[in-house]
Design an enzyme around this catalytic site. Structure first.
Site, short mmCIF file in Angstrom:
data_model
loop_
_atom_site.label_atom_id
_atom_site.label_comp_id
_atom_site.label_asym_id
_atom_site.label_seq_id
_atom_site.Cartn_x
_atom_site.Cartn_y
_atom_site.Cartn_z
N ARG A 90 46.62 -6.68 50.95
CA ARG A 90 47.24 -6.01 52.09
C ARG A 90 47.18 -6.89 53.34
O ARG A 90 47.74 -6.52 54.37
CB ARG A 90 46.50 -4.70 52.41
CG ARG A 90 46.83 -3.57 51.47
CD ARG A 90 46.19 -2.29 52.03
NE ARG A 90 45.98 -1.28 51.00
CZ ARG A 90 46.86 -0.35 50.71
NH1 ARG A 90 48.01 -0.30 51.33
NH2 ARG A 90 46.58 0.54 49.78
N ARG A 172 50.01 5.06 59.27
CA ARG A 172 50.13 4.23 58.07
C ARG A 172 51.17 3.13 58.29
O ARG A 172 50.99 1.99 57.86
CB ARG A 172 50.54 5.10 56.87
CG ARG A 172 49.41 5.99 56.36
CD ARG A 172 49.92 7.14 55.52
NE ARG A 172 50.36 6.73 54.20
CZ ARG A 172 51.03 7.52 53.35
NH1 ARG A 172 51.35 8.76 53.72
NH2 ARG A 172 51.36 7.11 52.16
#
Ligand code: ZN
Length: 222
Positions: A90, A172
């Site tokens: 990520r 998010r």
């Protein structure tokens, strides 16, 4: 040798989960979702799972090297012909660490599959999702139940997951743009990025990915 060592990239709500399950079927690849992997280790009480749990219990993040070790164990067990990695890396440092570890095994990524969608699509898709307690999914706009707020299959009330609330979705997306989006350039510079339009129908996206992977496989054999 024609391994398919793949990672999936893209914002939440772009359809990564759907594509992942189809691709693992198409190509017989093990799906390595880091969320699942962490839960599995925690449930089994493995040594790595215990270490991960102690970090989570203290409110911290599981360190990258622990997650990478779990991934590599799984690749060693099931990933001789390739793998589909979802949820990791990520961040750029995670991507570097993964590349280093793969290289130690004389392996490298075949491609980073980016399923992209603009923020407004993500927000519209996620904020409209509703679910009953049995896990049946609906969408207020794209796939509404016959009776508002009730599951067609069991009549149970439909609720929004807390993750899909607008403020959570915004958070998010912010995290994605700040931490994960730089991976687009990272993999593009290395010639590994393949882009797919996540706003399209999922069957179309699936066909496009499959065609791309078939081409990659042919190129590897040449
Ligand atoms: Zn239901």
């Amino acid at each position: 040798m024609s391994e398919l060592n793949l990672i999936l990239l893209g914002p939440p709500g772009a359809g990564k989960g759907t594509q992942a399950s189809r691709l693992t079927e198409d190509f017989g690849l093990p799906y390595i979702g880091t969320g699942d992997l962490l839960r599995q280790h925690a449930d089994e009480g493995s040594e790595l799972g215990k270490q991960a749990k102690s970090h989570m219990d203290n409110g911290g993040l599981v360190p990258d090297d622990l997650v990478i070790q779990m991934i590599l164990d799984k690749i060693d067990e099931e990933g001789d012909d390739g793998f589909l990695l979802d949820g990791f890396p990520r961040t750029v440092p995670q991507a570097d660490a993964l590349a280093d570890e793969l290289e130690k095994r004389n392996r490298r990524l075949t491609a980073a599959l980016l399923i992209d969608a603009p923020d407004e699509t993500v927000i519209r898709r996620l904020s409209g999702r509703r679910q009953c307690s049995e896990g049946h999914l609906y969408h207020v706009e794209f796939d509404p139940p016959k009776h508002e707020g009730r599951c067609d299959q069991d009549g149970k009330p439909l609720k929004q997951r807390s993750d899909d609330r607008p403020e959570k979705v915004a958070k998010r997306l912010k995290t994605y743009h700040e931490q994960t989006e730089p991976l687009k350039d990272y993999y593009d510079e290395r010639g590994l990025l393949r882009r797919f339009d996540g706003t399209r129908d999922k069957v179309e996206v699936h066909d496009h990915i499959r065609a791309t992977l078939a081409t990659l496989r042919l190129e590897e054999r040449l």
